[in-house]
Write a protein that holds these residues in place. Structure first.
Motif, PDB file in Angstrom:
ATOM      1  N   ALA A  88      13.327   1.274 100.736  1.00 15.34           N
ATOM      2  CA  ALA A  88      11.991   1.425 100.168  1.00 15.34           C
ATOM      3  C   ALA A  88      11.566   2.886 100.113  1.00 15.34           C
ATOM      4  O   ALA A  88      11.008   3.340  99.104  1.00 15.34           O
ATOM      5  CB  ALA A  88      10.987   0.601 100.974  1.00 15.34           C
ATOM      6  N   MET A  89      11.833   3.632 101.172  1.00 18.71           N
ATOM      7  CA  MET A  89      11.449   5.042 101.186  1.00 18.71           C
ATOM      8  C   MET A  89      12.253   5.825 100.158  1.00 18.71           C
ATOM      9  O   MET A  89      11.701   6.653  99.431  1.00 18.71           O
ATOM     10  CB  MET A  89      11.632   5.659 102.570  1.00 18.71           C
ATOM     11  N   ARG A  98      13.546   4.776  97.377  1.00 17.90           N
ATOM     12  CA  ARG A  98      13.030   4.445  96.041  1.00 17.90           C
ATOM     13  C   ARG A  98      11.680   5.101  95.788  1.00 17.90           C
ATOM     14  O   ARG A  98      11.438   5.639  94.715  1.00 17.90           O
ATOM     15  CB  ARG A  98      12.908   2.935  95.882  1.00 17.90           C
ATOM     16  N   SER A  99      10.797   5.040  96.777  1.00 16.27           N
ATOM     17  CA  SER A  99       9.452   5.583  96.575  1.00 16.27           C
ATOM     18  C   SER A  99       9.472   7.090  96.369  1.00 16.27           C
ATOM     19  O   SER A  99       8.624   7.634  95.668  1.00 16.27           O
ATOM     20  CB  SER A  99       8.546   5.221  97.752  1.00 16.27           C
TER      21      SER A  99
END
Length: 66
Positions: free
Chosen positions: A48-49, A51-52
């Motif tokens: 998630a990190m 991608r963000s």
């Protein structure tokens, strides 16, 4: 170059370049210790990190983690 003349790298808690590596390494360490629940949690947070932040290299590494 003397030690005192080297550029300083940011190591503040919460600095994203440190945090993303910590998530990756914690996931790998959890897996090495047989902690599958911890591994999945850190792996998912790492993905998630990555991608963000749009970090393509980390995105590829995170996607390669089973």
């Amino acid at each position: 170059m003397a030690t005192s003349q080297k550029p300083r790298l940011r190591t503040d808690p919460g600095f994203v370049l440190n945090e993303i590596w910590l998530l990756r390494l914690r996931a790998l360490l959890a897996r090495a210790h047989g902690d599958e629940t911890g591994y999945r949690d850190y792996r998912d947070r790492y993905r998630a990190m990555a991608r963000s932040l749009g970090f393509e290299g980390h995105i590829a590494w995170a996607e390669a983690m089973p």
